[in-house]
Enzyme design. Structure first.
Site, PDB file in Angstrom:
ATOM      1  N   ASP A 114       4.824  -7.282  -8.313  1.00 31.78           N
ATOM      2  CA  ASP A 114       6.073  -7.789  -7.763  1.00 31.78           C
ATOM      3  C   ASP A 114       6.134  -9.314  -7.605  1.00 31.78           C
ATOM      4  OD1 ASP A 114       7.009  -5.527  -7.865  1.00 31.78           O
ATOM      5  OD2 ASP A 114       6.841  -4.973  -5.724  1.00 31.78           O
ATOM      6  N   ASP A 155       6.286   2.801   1.264  1.00 32.94           N
ATOM      7  CA  ASP A 155       6.965   1.690   0.673  1.00 32.94           C
ATOM      8  C   ASP A 155       7.514   0.713   1.540  1.00 32.94           C
ATOM      9  OD1 ASP A 155       6.293   2.450  -1.980  1.00 32.94           O
ATOM     10  OD2 ASP A 155       8.211   3.711  -1.995  1.00 32.94           O
TER      11      ASP A 155
END
Length: 571
Positions: A291, A509
């Site tokens: 990411d 997450d």
């Protein structure tokens, strides 16, 4: 599996030049003098006692070719192609022909197509004397093939192989295994190899008081891998300055200007430990900075992302990590390449590949990148069995559906294979492989479709047919209804080095609400099941599970649901 030469030799194998390579590689270039029609072929091999890998690059020196091309040659001995990629291979006796793949059927003037194959042989392995492209011969002088390496011994410790997952047993993290086995039925999956996340400086030595990292540090895990007799061990390198600039749940400890600390306090200690000769028999696989780089293409409207693009922190940070870690002979770097639901549009696809090349070049050598990984810690389906991107419903392409939203891909496998080709075309080594994180993209259970929809409305058809049951493909946090995907597996498809579990199933997450902590873990509304969304998920509900802990912490409810919805199902 065929051996890949050490990084220095690997780069020569990929080069388009008339040279005799070191080790077991040869290269030959041949060209046709005609201006109207002609071609040039570079051919190289990496061989062992009974087999070899062949890599070819064919350049069209004549008029543009449209509607397909065929490359052909004759072997001089008993070589037999057993597997090919980037083309349709056929062989009759010594004659081999390769037809262009459907996604690359044209070849412009001076354009190059790359392809490769595995083959077996006995005796000598002389290279072909000539090649032809659509009947136009490309002739040239062929150097003598050097002898194969010692056929009785495997590659020595520290020698890079083509696919570090092939023929090797993966390391099972005992900390994750204990958590999995604490859940009912968890022993059905607890023996699978998962990655160890080094997501802050303290994780290098171990964090016994952390709710996300464990007490075992990097050296502890490497020692445990040796004790297990593992062949490979996986780590996630994840602590860039201004990390994950478009999210909050996974923001890190380093500020936007902390690149010097990233180098000296984070990467340098990791490299020092991984370079210890004690671990030379292990294949150490690093997943590098998830990411990060794609954010510089798609999310510069976010202030932190704009800053990281302007100050070069991501590109230089990734480049430094690749340089330091790539110099270790038994280390394999796989750079994160997002997923199809992020960069599957042409406006994102090419620019993301370009910025990855920038980071690789910042390392000083693109060969520091062994491959790329997609779908890390995400939920995109590996394949959609009931429709493809070419499916039309009552004359309307599925690309026009709200779910696909003009994307060029509907699943991770087709995206990963296509992105690999793009990366090779702009300058990465033709031998790069892809990984796909399948830890949470199974989408089984009672809501999994069993057949294609019969609806003639494109939106209804797609929504009833797709196995990915998320509300929106931009939803990424603790997705309700997800299941375990394919178990870790080496070389499952052309161009794919492995399906892997990089995100350990059961690790959150991000928290559903703000949870104060000293681990650099923020709160992102995309993890809040009551949030109605933003522009990155089409202003849709998040689909997140409630009552989640901070990112990386054990989330029992999610783990149990992942097992219940596993596909393939658990026995």
């Amino acid at each position: 599996m065929r051996p890949r030469p050490h990084s220095a030799a690997r780069g020569l194998t990929a080069a388009a030049a008339v040279i005799l390579l070191t080790g077991a590689g040869i290269a030959v270039a041949a060209s046709q003098a005609s201006a109207a029609a002609g071609c040039r072929v570079t051919y190289s091999v990496n061989q062992w006692n009974t087999g070899f890998t062949g890599n070819l690059a064919v350049t069209n020196l004549g008029d543009p070719i449209t509607g397909g091309w065929t490359l052909a040659w004759d072997f001089t001995g008993n070589q037999r192609v057993t597997q090919g990629w980037n083309g349709a291979f056929t062989q009759s006796g010594q004659h081999v022909s390769v037809a262009a793949p459907s996604y690359a059927s044209s070849l412009a003037t001076n354009a190059t197509a790359t392809l490769g194959f595995n083959a077996d042989y006995s005796g000598t392995n002389q290279p072909p004397a000539a090649f032809s492209l659509n009947g136009t011969q490309c002739t040239g002088t062929v150097p003598t093939t050097p002898p194969p390496s010692d056929p009785t011994t495997p590659p020595p410790p520290g020698t890079k192989v083509d696919n570090p997952y092939a023929g090797a047993r993966g390391y099972v993290n005992p900390e994750w295994r204990a958590k999995a086995e604490s859940e009912p039925g968890g022993n059905r999956v607890s023996g699978n190899p998962t990655a160890v996340w080094l997501d802050r400086i303290a994780a290098i030595e171990g964090t016994p008081d952390s709710s996300s990292n464990g007490a075992m540090g990097l050296r502890d895990h490497l020692d445990a891998a040796l004790a297990q007799g593992a062949g490979y061990v996986q780590f996630v390198i994840y602590n860039l300055p201004g990390r994950d600039c478009s999210a909050l749940a996974s923001n890190g400890e380093l500020g936007v200007d902390d690149l010097p600390r990233y180098k000296t306090e984070y990467i340098d200690p990791i490299a020092a430990i991984q370079a210890d000769p004690k671990y030379r028999t292990l294949r150490i696989i690093n997943v590098v900075e998830i990411d990060s780089l794609p954010n510089l293409v798609t999310n510069t409207n976010v202030a932190t992302c704009a800053t990281m693009k302007q100050n070069g922190g991501y590109v230089q940070g990734v480049g430094y990590a690749l340089q330091k870690l790539g110099a270790i002979p038994n280390v394999y770097n796989y750079v994160d390449a997002a997923h199809h639901g992020w960069i599957g549009w042409d406006t994102n696809f090419g620019p993301t590949a370009d910025i990855m090349l920038q980071a690789a070049r910042a390392s000083g050598d693109v060969r520091n990148v062994h491959g790329f990984i997609t779908n890390t810690a995400n939920y995109s389906a590996l394949t959609e069995p009931y429709f493809t991107i070419n499916t039309s419903v009552n004359g309307t392409s599925v690309r026009q559906s709200k779910w696909v939203d003009w994307n060029y891909y509907v699943d991770e496998l087709s995206f990963a294979q296509a992105f690999r080709q793009k990366l090779i075309s702009i300058g990465f080594d033709a031998g790069i492989g892809m990984l796909i994180d399948t830890s949470r993209n199974g989408w089984g259970g009672p809501n999994r479709p069993s057949a294609a929809s019969t609806s003639t409305d494109v939106n209804t058809f797609v929504n009833q047919s797709r196995i990915d049951r998320r509300i929106h493909a931009g939803n990424w946090c603790n997705q309700d209804g997800a299941g375990l995907g394919e178990r870790p597996k080496a070389a499952p498809a052309p161009g794919i080095d492995a399906y892997v579990w990089v995100k350990p199933p059961g690790e959150s997450d991000g928290s559903s609400s703000l949870i104060p902590n000293d681990e650099g873990k923020g709160f992102d509304r995309m993890c809040d099941p009551t949030y109605t969304g933003n522009e990155r998920n089409g202003n849709n509900p998040t689909g997140a599970l409630p009552d989640a802990p901070i990112s990386g912490a054990w989330f029992s409810a999610q783990f149990r649901q992942l097992m219940a919805n596993a596909y393939p199902p658990l026995s």
